[in-house]
Design an enzyme around this catalytic site. Structure first.
Site, mmCIF file in Angstrom:
data_model
loop_
_atom_site.group_PDB
_atom_site.id
_atom_site.type_symbol
_atom_site.label_atom_id
_atom_site.label_comp_id
_atom_site.label_asym_id
_atom_site.label_seq_id
_atom_site.Cartn_x
_atom_site.Cartn_y
_atom_site.Cartn_z
ATOM 1 N N SER A 16 5.129 -4.880 8.304
ATOM 2 C CA SER A 16 5.578 -6.140 8.851
ATOM 3 C C SER A 16 5.380 -6.202 10.371
ATOM 4 O O SER A 16 4.304 -5.926 10.859
ATOM 5 C CB SER A 16 7.034 -6.372 8.439
ATOM 6 N N ASP B 117 3.046 -11.319 -1.455
ATOM 7 C CA ASP B 117 3.698 -11.587 -0.173
ATOM 8 C C ASP B 117 3.357 -12.989 0.310
ATOM 9 O O ASP B 117 2.259 -13.494 0.075
ATOM 10 C CB ASP B 117 3.253 -10.557 0.860
ATOM 11 N N HIS C 87 5.996 -8.042 -0.182
ATOM 12 C CA HIS C 87 5.956 -7.582 1.210
ATOM 13 C C HIS C 87 6.177 -6.072 1.314
ATOM 14 O O HIS C 87 5.615 -5.419 2.176
ATOM 15 C CB HIS C 87 7.047 -8.330 1.982
#
Length: 461
Positions: free
Chosen positions: A168, A372, A431
């Site tokens: 991320s 994601d 994610h």
């Protein structure tokens, strides 16, 4: 800015090197008698303290033809705890119930987790004015940490290939730190095996991700054409603010866009479009953002089996085990203070840093979960195509290779590689790839251990 929208953005959430400890660097450490774990604080700047936790792999063999690697895991947020989330909920030796994790990345490497930047998790500052405000400042602190560890607690770093693996917003830290280390190595200031940089569902180009949301969510039926058109118009506003360098306005526009997307999509989980968030982003009315459960941890907490929550564990059993955490430091999954301090860097891209790493011959891996949204695969493909690296055309022309796990013939993903750039498409993952697809993630790490070292004029540094 309407504080009710803030939680939606707190989601982003390897040649030998002689590292020299910086002047005035202070450290306090602890660990096990058998040397399998060590942890401690490094004062990276006066009154600014980073907490780290190292695990030595039980599979480590010093007589291998290639040195055993070390992975430095960098969590996102910004302000999300790597020591808590990446460690216990993703790739560390124990899971959220403090039971052994079969898919721990310790099978393939030693691991270092860090609560980065200062102010995150167990890390702390004695004055909020010392919080970092740029990715570059965060990289400088991490470099100071690595110097101190190699000179003291972890001398194995001097001859162990180091991989920066990020998730991320952590991808921005990894790209920036990677460039900083690579420049120092090339200049002869440091001697280190920088094995590679791996960018997992990483926030490298906010513009490209924003532009992907509307079309992606329409294609998977989470938005209709009206909702997708509205999202795309808002994405253009984000793009315009980025182009003019109005970083705060770009962040506010993205926040507004995400709020509308969640409302129009039946509360899609921005980490996984097959799921709902399970929380109403506007339900708390005018309550301050810090009153919300951090969105970054909600999805991961849902993966825990019956047992204590990660917050209870980190402020209870783990804090007691470590013994060196100051009493007034309360562990949280996400630090909004750290997030807000980085508000002017949040929307800045780091494509140029990735290009620089590639130009030095550093192994760069991009991996992305199919499901994601916030750091979508479509967005990652878009920013990769903006690279100026001279191998890009050949990379893009190559076919992908299917990936499998164990004896299963089911396709779990795809990979494309050319020279020192690798891209993994991980099927069935959102994610948090190591959580959703632990087998393929572990296989990927094993594959990428054999990566290029930094070279200049064909001579290894």
């Amino acid at each position: 800015m309407d504080t009710r929208t803030l939680p939606l953005l707190c989601i982003l959430c390897l040649a030998q090197l002689q590292l020299h400890g910086g002047d005035g660097v202070a450290a306090i450490s602890g660990g096990t008698n058998d040397g399998s774990e060590r942890w401690g604080y490094v004062q990276v700047r006066p009154k600014a303290h980073l907490f780290w936790w190292y695990y030595r792999s039980p599979q480590r063999v010093s007589s291998l033809a290639k040195p055993w690697p070390t992975i430095l895991w960098l969590q996102g947020g910004p302000g999300a705890s790597g020591v808590g989330l990446g460690n216990f909920l993703e790739v560390g030796p124990l899971d959220g119930d403090l039971k052994p994790r079969g898919s721990t990345w310790l099978h393939k490497a030693d691991l270092i987790f860090v609560d980065n930047p200062v102010g995150t998790g167990y890390s702390y500052v004695e004055d909020d004015a010392l919080l970092v405000t740029t990715d570059g400042e965060a990289a400088a602190d991490l470099a100071a940490l690595l110097r101190a560890l190699a000179a003291g607690e972890l001398p194995s770093l001097r001859d162990s290939p180091l991989f920066l693996v990020a998730e991320s917003y952590g991808g921005k830290y990894a790209a920036t730190l990677g460039v900083s280390l690579a420049r120092a190595i090339r200049a002869g200031e440091l001697k280190l095996t920088l094995g590679g940089v791996a960018l997992g569902d990483s926030w490298i180009s906010p513009e490209d991700f924003a532009l992907s949301y509307g079309p992606l969510l329409q294609q998977v039926s989470r938005l209709d054409s009206n909702g997708a058109d509205s999202a795309s118009k808002k994405a253009q506003v984000v793009k315009q603010h980025i182009a003019s360098g109005q970083w705060k306005l770009a962040q506010y526009a993205l926040s507004s866009m995400l709020t509308a997307i969640v409302a129009n999509s039946g509360h899609v989980d921005v980490y996984n479009f097959l799921l709902d968030t399970g929380m109403d982003p506007v339900a708390a009315g005018g309550a301050p953002a810090r009153s919300f459960p951090p969105a970054y941890s909600v999805y991961l907490d849902s993966k825990l089996s019956v047992g204590d929550s990660i917050r209870s564990i980190m402020n209870g059993a783990i804090k007691e085990k470590l013994k060196i955490i100051p009493k007034d430091v309360v562990w949280e999954e996400q630090s909004y203070t750290v997030y807000n301090a980085l508000i002017n860097d949040f929307m800045k891209p780091r494509i140029q840093e990735v290009d620089e790493l590639l130009s030095y011959g550093v192994n760069v891996t991009v991996y992305n979960g199919q499901l994601d949204v916030i750091c979508s695969t479509v967005g990652a493909e878009a920013w990769v195509q903006k690279l100026k690296w001279d191998g890009l055309k050949n990379f893009l022309s190559l076919p992908r290779q299917p990936l499998h796990c164990g004896s299963s013939e089911v396709t779990k993903g795809f990979v494309r590689s050319y020279k020192n750039l690798h891209f993994y498409w991980i099927l069935g993952a959102g994610h948090f790839v190591p959580v959703d697809q632990p087998c393929i993630a572990l296989n990927m790490i094993a594959y990428d251990k054999c990566s290029a070292t930094i070279k200049t004029n064909s001579k290894e540094l």
